[in-house]
Design an enzyme around this catalytic site. Sequence first.
Site, PDB file in Angstrom:
ATOM      1  N   SER A  93    -122.338  49.906  35.255  1.00  0.00           N
ATOM      2  CA  SER A  93    -123.063  50.946  34.533  1.00  0.00           C
ATOM      3  C   SER A  93    -122.940  52.263  35.290  1.00  0.00           C
ATOM      4  O   SER A  93    -122.667  52.289  36.486  1.00  0.00           O
ATOM      5  CB  SER A  93    -124.541  50.571  34.373  1.00  0.00           C
ATOM      6  OG  SER A  93    -125.168  50.476  35.633  1.00  0.00           O
ATOM      7  N   ASP A  94    -123.160  53.348  34.552  1.00  0.00           N
ATOM      8  CA  ASP A  94    -123.056  54.689  35.123  1.00  0.00           C
ATOM      9  C   ASP A  94    -124.261  55.483  34.663  1.00  0.00           C
ATOM     10  O   ASP A  94    -124.495  55.630  33.468  1.00  0.00           O
ATOM     11  CB  ASP A  94    -121.766  55.368  34.655  1.00  0.00           C
ATOM     12  CG  ASP A  94    -121.678  56.793  35.163  1.00  0.00           C
ATOM     13  OD1 ASP A  94    -122.206  57.046  36.246  1.00  0.00           O
ATOM     14  OD2 ASP A  94    -121.075  57.622  34.479  1.00  0.00           O
ATOM     15  N   LYS A  95    -125.077  55.969  35.583  1.00  0.00           N
ATOM     16  CA  LYS A  95    -126.265  56.749  35.246  1.00  0.00           C
ATOM     17  C   LYS A  95    -125.966  58.237  35.371  1.00  0.00           C
ATOM     18  O   LYS A  95    -125.482  58.689  36.391  1.00  0.00           O
ATOM     19  CB  LYS A  95    -127.433  56.402  36.171  1.00  0.00           C
ATOM     20  CG  LYS A  95    -128.725  57.115  35.762  1.00  0.00           C
ATOM     21  CD  LYS A  95    -129.724  57.125  36.892  1.00  0.00           C
ATOM     22  CE  LYS A  95    -129.414  58.205  37.892  1.00  0.00           C
ATOM     23  NZ  LYS A  95    -129.558  59.567  37.348  1.00  0.00           N
ATOM     24  N   THR A  96    -126.225  58.969  34.309  1.00  0.00           N
ATOM     25  CA  THR A  96    -126.110  60.421  34.361  1.00  0.00           C
ATOM     26  C   THR A  96    -127.409  61.027  33.869  1.00  0.00           C
ATOM     27  O   THR A  96    -128.150  60.416  33.103  1.00  0.00           O
ATOM     28  CB  THR A  96    -124.960  60.928  33.482  1.00  0.00           C
ATOM     29  OG1 THR A  96    -125.184  60.458  32.137  1.00  0.00           O
ATOM     30  CG2 THR A  96    -123.625  60.407  33.962  1.00  0.00           C
TER      31      THR A  96
END
Length: 481
Positions: free
Chosen positions: A326-329
């Site tokens: 996952s990638d949190k922005t």
Amino acid sequence: MYTKWYQLEEKEIFRSLDTSERGLSSSEVERRLNTYGPNQLPEPEAISRLRILIHQFTSPLIYILIVAAGVTAFLGEYIDTGVITAILIINAAIGYFQEYKAETSVRALKGMVVPRTKVIREGKEQEIPSERLVPGDIVLLASGMRVPADLRLLKATELKIEEAALTGESVPIEKRTEVIVEENLTPGDQTNMAFMGTIVVGGRAKGVVVETGSKTVLGQIAHEVKSLAVTETPLQQKINRFARFIGLLVLGSALAICALGFILGMGIAEIFKIAVAASVAAVPEGLPVVVTITMAIGINRMAKRNAIIRKLPAVETLGSTTVICSDKTGTLTKNEMTVKVVHDTHQTYEVTGSGYDPEGQVLRDWESCDISALDGVCGVLRIGMLCNESRLEREDGQYRVDGDPTEGALIVSAMKAGLQLEEEKKRYPQLSIIPFESERGFMATLHAMDGKKLILAKGAPEKIIEMCSQAAGGSPLDKER
């Protein structure tokens, strides 16, 4: 007829689409919406309640139970028939209820999330739902946006677009506006075009919509892959294999019983009854309902964690997952930023208030001060307000930022010091802009001021300090400190 938009000059494009840089009028937009339809890809046919119910009876194990129920009814074993039928009904009811509830929840969520895009219509910039775009609309692109339709680029400032969804190319493509004379180019080589579904990773641009909906490149790809078969989940594959094994076992047992009965000299009717009874007994009637209930419990647990599972077997597939990337922005709260402290190289000021409401004060040593005492900090806040691409708007009594949250916070902090955005824009009209990019580390704008030119810049401290020769007020600048 397919038009090679990348080969046309700007004037030819405007003439072909009967539009201009001022955009379309409201009446023309409505006419074209009726002609071309909404700008959205064809959605799969809505699943009816009947189809969801029928889907509960499409497992090989269910087929065996249906056959067993029919055979027991034929033999007059109505108690066995009733038990098997009850199991089939309970299994179908649980599966139907869970899948129908998930389907309606997903469609409700889709209705809540409506993609929006910025366009120019009748000479005014406005934000609209992407599905209301039509050929001839003028669209504004910025970093982080998803391209809402196929566009022919008219203006571009260091524009880079990720087209991995279309071409598989992981490196962002640098876009330009010049005409391309080559024939029969693939979408990946049409560098003056921006295609629906791709992502702007850097720069700014303005383009005209040339194709919408299913006529876009993405729409054509979606049409081609529509016929691909759906892969079975691991659980469905295991159950299907088990059902085939049970079927072969039942058939083999029945044949063995028949052969043994003939050897022992039994009557045909008696052999048939014994073979059928043994076959029905070998079928695990309770297995389908146990599996369904287990997956339904998993779905309910996921729902309590705000995760909607549309198909029951997907629960087991998710449970088999070993790695999730996952990638949190952005932020994990309200996605609102607030300036709390400002330093103008001489004095540190505190800013009160929170969120985007401009109600608040700029304090010096935690005490209120006259506006005249804020001359130094106003210069800093003015840079944050004018070297900015976002807007502060008020809707239904609530303030919201159209753009980057950090830039919105800079506008609000300047307003707390008494600066007014529209007045500052008139006093320092913007002439040009270098948009912020992470690779560059700063943003700059060029303004007119009393017949002179003024450059304002904001960005990473190390980038801004590199450009400076002295501190505010003409004092020497110690870059090391």
